[in-house]
Structures are given as C-alpha cells and as structure tokens.
Design an enzyme around this catalytic site. Structure first.
Site, PDB file in Angstrom:
ATOM      1  N   ASP A 111       1.141  -1.140  -0.315  1.00  0.00           N
ATOM      2  CA  ASP A 111      -0.244   0.000  -0.047  1.00  0.00           C
ATOM      3  C   ASP A 111       1.249   1.165   0.214  1.00  0.00           C
ATOM      4  OD1 ASP A 111      -2.158  -1.926   2.473  1.00  0.00           O
ATOM      5  OD2 ASP A 111      -2.874  -1.268   0.207  1.00  0.00           O
ATOM      6  N   ASP A 129      -7.273  -1.236  -4.512  1.00  0.00           N
ATOM      7  CA  ASP A 129      -7.871  -1.424  -3.412  1.00  0.00           C
ATOM      8  C   ASP A 129      -9.233   0.227  -4.487  1.00  0.00           C
ATOM      9  OD1 ASP A 129      -5.613  -1.054  -1.476  1.00  0.00           O
ATOM     10  OD2 ASP A 129      -7.160  -2.062  -1.458  1.00  0.00           O
TER      11      ASP A 129
HETATM   12  C1  LIG Z   1     -10.862  -1.895  -0.325  1.00  0.00           C
HETATM   13  C2  LIG Z   1     -11.394  -3.502  -0.129  1.00  0.00           C
HETATM   14  C3  LIG Z   1     -10.403  -3.984   0.700  1.00  0.00           C
HETATM   15  C4  LIG Z   1      -9.694  -4.636  -0.490  1.00  0.00           C
HETATM   16  O1  LIG Z   1     -10.118  -5.953  -0.268  1.00  0.00           O
HETATM   17  C5  LIG Z   1     -10.247  -7.093  -1.649  1.00  0.00           C
HETATM   18  O2  LIG Z   1      -8.913  -7.196  -1.573  1.00  0.00           O
HETATM   19  C6  LIG Z   1     -10.940  -7.948  -1.341  1.00  0.00           C
HETATM   20  C7  LIG Z   1     -10.811  -8.808  -3.129  1.00  0.00           C
HETATM   21  C8  LIG Z   1     -10.726  -9.373  -1.285  1.00  0.00           C
HETATM   22  C9  LIG Z   1     -11.310  -8.854   1.049  1.00  0.00           C
HETATM   23  C10 LIG Z   1      -9.974 -10.460   1.223  1.00  0.00           C
HETATM   24  C11 LIG Z   1     -12.814  -9.285   0.495  1.00  0.00           C
HETATM   25  C12 LIG Z   1     -13.581  -7.625   1.175  1.00  0.00           C
HETATM   26  C13 LIG Z   1     -13.513  -7.427   2.535  1.00  0.00           C
HETATM   27  C14 LIG Z   1     -14.679  -6.406   2.286  1.00  0.00           C
HETATM   28  C15 LIG Z   1     -13.567  -5.093   3.143  1.00  0.00           C
HETATM   29  O3  LIG Z   1     -11.956  -4.900   3.152  1.00  0.00           O
HETATM   30  C16 LIG Z   1     -14.302  -4.282   3.679  1.00  0.00           C
HETATM   31  C17 LIG Z   1     -13.593  -2.732   3.006  1.00  0.00           C
HETATM   32  C18 LIG Z   1     -14.455  -1.548   2.934  1.00  0.00           C
HETATM   33  C19 LIG Z   1     -14.311  -0.464   1.685  1.00  0.00           C
HETATM   34  C20 LIG Z   1     -15.296  -0.013   1.114  1.00  0.00           C
HETATM   35  C21 LIG Z   1     -15.882  -0.704  -0.086  1.00  0.00           C
HETATM   36  C22 LIG Z   1     -13.506   0.828   3.129  1.00  0.00           C
HETATM   37  C23 LIG Z   1     -12.313   0.777   2.653  1.00  0.00           C
HETATM   38  C24 LIG Z   1     -11.177   0.865   3.002  1.00  0.00           C
HETATM   39  C25 LIG Z   1     -10.146   1.098   2.088  1.00  0.00           C
HETATM   40  C26 LIG Z   1      -9.223   1.278   0.904  1.00  0.00           C
HETATM   41  O4  LIG Z   1      -9.244   2.897   1.004  1.00  0.00           O
HETATM   42  C27 LIG Z   1      -9.617   3.199  -0.824  1.00  0.00           C
HETATM   43  C28 LIG Z   1      -8.746   0.784   3.020  1.00  0.00           C
HETATM   44  C29 LIG Z   1      -7.576  -0.192   2.846  1.00  0.00           C
HETATM   45  C30 LIG Z   1      -6.505  -0.517   3.280  1.00  0.00           C
HETATM   46  O5  LIG Z   1      -7.066  -1.138   4.877  1.00  0.00           O
HETATM   47  C31 LIG Z   1      -5.337  -1.236   2.737  1.00  0.00           C
HETATM   48  O6  LIG Z   1      -3.996  -1.943   3.630  1.00  0.00           O
HETATM   49  C32 LIG Z   1      -6.161  -2.557   2.234  1.00  0.00           C
HETATM   50  C33 LIG Z   1      -4.922  -3.664   2.080  1.00  0.00           C
HETATM   51  O7  LIG Z   1      -4.728  -3.237   0.130  1.00  0.00           O
HETATM   52  C34 LIG Z   1      -6.229  -4.571   1.069  1.00  0.00           C
HETATM   53  N1  LIG Z   1      -7.131  -4.283   0.418  1.00  0.00           N
HETATM   54  C35 LIG Z   1      -8.215  -4.889   0.440  1.00  0.00           C
HETATM   55  O8  LIG Z   1      -8.521  -6.414   0.975  1.00  0.00           O
END
Ligand SMILES: CCC[C@@H]1OC(=O)[C@@H](C)C[C@H](C)CCCCC(=O)CCC[C@@H](CC)/C=C/C=C(\COC)CC[C@@H](O)[C@@H](O)C[C@H](O)CNC1=O
Length: 151
Positions: A111, A129
């Site tokens: 990230d 993301d």
């Molecule tokens: C965006 C989904 C997260 C992403 O899901 C993915 O990969 C999917 C394909 C697989 C996951 C295992 C399943 C979804 C989990 C749902 C979740 O988590 C709730 C989401 C809320 C969301 C509203 C939609 C808020 C926003 C957050 C953030 C993003 O703001 C732009 C902060 C990101 C930082 O914490 C960063 O460290 C995260 C890191 O990069 C890993 N990323 C993931 O796990």
C-alpha cells in the site's frame, strides 16, 4: 472483450505502481505530495481494509476466488450489453486480482496512497483498492437505479 482489457490494464497499472514503491521506497518511508493531505508512504498489509483479519491468507484467497468466479459468471449472463455494469465489474475484477497477486506472491499487500481526508488518517491503500471501491460504488448505484425502474 472490452471488459477483460479494462481489468488487465488495471492489474498492470496496479502491479507497476506497487513494483515502483518496493523498488524506490524503504518500508515506512514517506514522500509529501500535498502537505497535510496526500503522501506516498511505503506500507504493507497482511489483512484486508484497516488491517482486519491480519494474516488470514486462506480466508482472503477463498473470498477473492469467489469474487472472481462470481464476476466472470455475472459477466457472461446478466451483464451482456450493459457497458456501465461491465465497467463496474471490470474495476472490481481488476482490483481483486491486483491484491490477489500480492497475497500469493508477496504474502502481503503493498500500500502507498496515504491520505488525510478531513484530518483523519485514512488507512494507506493502493490502486487495486481504489479500483475495487469505485467498482463497488458504481455497482451499488446501478442496483439502486434498477430497483427504482422496477417500482
Ligand atoms: C477496498 C477493499 C479492501 C481490499 O479488498 C480485497 O482485496 C478483496 C478483493 C478481498 C477481501 C479479502 C474481501 C473484501 C473485504 C472487505 C473489506 O475489507 C471492507 C472494505 C470496506 C471498503 C469499502 C468499499 C472501505 C475502504 C477501505 C480501504 C480502501 O480505501 C480506498 C482501506 C484499504 C487499506 O486498509 C489497505 O491496506 C487494504 C489492503 O490494500 C488490502 N485490500 C483489501 O483487502
């Protein structure tokens, strides 16, 4: 077909930006883009949003595979001819695969987009993301619009 090209472009751009961060920044190193608002900070996350479920890689693999299969199935059935729906699905697919590659290859997600909206230290995220979130929001808008049309 257009849908797959969009998803591939997102995956390529996401992986290229992550590669640049890993190559040019030490972990924790930060660069100011807009004072008090936007920074590039090299960060790793073994969890999902806000670091939830830290280290539960098998859970993330499972969820991501379900998301990918669901999207491709939905593409081949309900999204025919609906370009905005296809775009939304392409954004979600690209983001999901982008983070999936990191989880498989690096065992953690790179990230770097560090923002402080309204002074709140929002979790550092990446291109994948952003693509996921934009895709989810677009999808919700269309579902609400379809719901209204039916009534
Ligand atoms: C965006 C989904 C997260 C992403 O899901 C993915 O990969 C999917 C394909 C697989 C996951 C295992 C399943 C979804 C989990 C749902 C979740 O988590 C709730 C989401 C809320 C969301 C509203 C939609 C808020 C926003 C957050 C953030 C993003 O703001 C732009 C902060 C990101 C930082 O914490 C960063 O460290 C995260 C890191 O990069 C890993 N990323 C993931 O796990």
């Amino acid at each position: 077909m257009f849908f797959y090209i969009i998803a591939l472009l997102i995956i390529a751009f996401d992986q290229w930006t992550k590669w640049l961060i890993v190559k040019n920044f030490t972990l924790g190193e930060s660069m100011t883009v807009i004072e008090d608002f936007l920074y590039i900070t090299s960060h790793r996350n073994t969890g999902a949003a806000w670091g939830i479920l830290e280290g539960q890689m098998w859970f993330f693999y499972l969820i991501t595979v379900i998301v990918i299969i669901g999207i491709i199935y939905y593409m081949q059935t309900h999204a025919k001819g609906k370009w905005l729906l296809q775009l939304s699905l392409a954004l979600i697919l690209g983001g999901a695969i982008g983070n999936f590659i990191d989880r498989l290859w690096r065992k953690e997600v790179v990230d770097f987009i560090h923002t402080f909206p309204f002074g709140y230290n929002f979790p550092i995220f990446n291109v994948a993301d952003s693509s996921l979130c934009i895709g989810v929001v677009l999808l919700l808008i269309q579902m609400i619009r379809e719901e209204r049309e039916v009534k």
